[in-house]
Design a protein around this motif. Structure first.
Motif, mmCIF file in Angstrom:
data_model
loop_
_atom_site.group_PDB
_atom_site.id
_atom_site.type_symbol
_atom_site.label_atom_id
_atom_site.label_comp_id
_atom_site.label_asym_id
_atom_site.label_seq_id
_atom_site.Cartn_x
_atom_site.Cartn_y
_atom_site.Cartn_z
ATOM 1 N N GLU A 175 29.772 -28.975 9.306
ATOM 2 C CA GLU A 175 29.894 -28.847 10.759
ATOM 3 C C GLU A 175 28.754 -29.527 11.498
ATOM 4 N N HIS A 176 27.631 -29.750 10.812
ATOM 5 C CA HIS A 176 26.510 -30.476 11.421
ATOM 6 C C HIS A 176 26.549 -31.957 11.055
ATOM 7 N N GLY A 177 27.357 -32.312 10.055
ATOM 8 C CA GLY A 177 27.480 -33.703 9.647
ATOM 9 C C GLY A 177 26.216 -34.265 9.041
ATOM 10 N N VAL A 178 25.476 -33.434 8.294
ATOM 11 C CA VAL A 178 24.201 -33.877 7.726
ATOM 12 C C VAL A 178 24.215 -33.666 6.215
ATOM 13 N N SER A 179 23.798 -34.696 5.492
ATOM 14 C CA SER A 179 23.665 -34.592 4.041
ATOM 15 C C SER A 179 22.203 -34.658 3.653
#
Length: 258
Positions: free
Chosen positions: A126-130
């Protein structure tokens, strides 16, 4: 042999196809409690099945130790330390948040070779962070190398132990805050300098191996309450993750009751 990027793309694909469509769309019969307050959903179960199958295909012979599989077969967790090659899988870390509609949840995977964590992945859909780490090669955030930036303040920590919220070590620490109830959020907060240490009571490998590798890759320290380095196969009780060895020692001294 599948690459680090291949595994990240697998995790992202499973999240997109299995987890995210259920976010804020769960039916009552798709949510259960393994223990009071310990949630599991259809997304957890289905995502773990797919990740386990695909990791097995990508890495033939590797053992996969998933959170939900270990609930069914608790002995599986204790085979990790002795495995020649294994993966841990937390299909939806922060399930309670997921059930409540909070974006603070993640998918986490770690790779263990001969008792040592060598790669780790955290994906926050949901934050689009890896967040990706390889032993000896540092940590990447969305593909860019990460350097931790410390804050000029008393050390700020988080814990899930309610009785220690507000604990300040007699003024040596900032008042301790509550965790995000998701290691896949907590550890990145430590990596980014938003927190300086974390203290946990419960220690499961799928919760802590990914973040622990990332913390140590950035010069931090992750240890049990006896001061021993955290490693696959160790089951607790208690864990301190800190931005430096000096901070870990300080937190351990102040937190651990004689």
């Amino acid at each position: 042999m599948a690459s680090t990027q291949d595994v990240l793309e697998l995790i992202q694909q499973v999240a997109a196809e299995v987890i995210t469509p259920r976010f804020r769309a769960l039916a009552d019969d798709q949510v259960h409690q393994k223990h009071p307050g310990d949630y599991v959903t259809i997304a957890d179960r289905e995502a773990e099945v797919v990740l386990t199958r695909e990791l097995g295909r990508m890495f033939p012979g590797a053992r996969v130790v998933g959170e939900e599989a270990c609930f069914t077969n608790p002995e599986l967790e204790f085979t990790l330390g002795g495995a020649e090659h294994a993966f841990t899988v937390d299909p939806v870390d922060g399930t309670r948040n997921f059930v409540k509609g909070s974006p603070d949840h993640a998918v986490m995977v770690s790779e263990v070779v001969a008792g040592q964590t060598c790669r780790a992945w955290i994906w926050q859909p949901e934050h689009g962070v890896s967040w990706v780490a390889e032993r000896g090669a540092g940590v990447q955030r969305n593909g860019e190398s990460l350097t931790r930036i410390g804050q000029d303040r008393l050390a700020l920590g988080a814990t899930s132990k309610a009785s220690r919220h507000g604990f300040d070590g007699g003024g040596e620490l900032a008042a301790t805050v509550e965790t995000a109830w998701c290691c896949g959020i907590d550890y990145p907060n430590l990596l980014m300098g938003e927190l300086d240490y974390l203290v946990y009571k419960n220690v499961h490998p799928w919760d802590h191996l990914p973040g622990a590798l990332m913390v140590t890759e950035l010069g931090g320290d992750v240890r049990n309450f006896a001061g021993e380095p955290y490693a696959p196969g160790w089951t607790g009780p208690g864990l301190v993750a800190a931005a430096s060895t000096e901070m870990a020692e300080q937190v351990q001294r102040l937190w651990i009751e004689p």
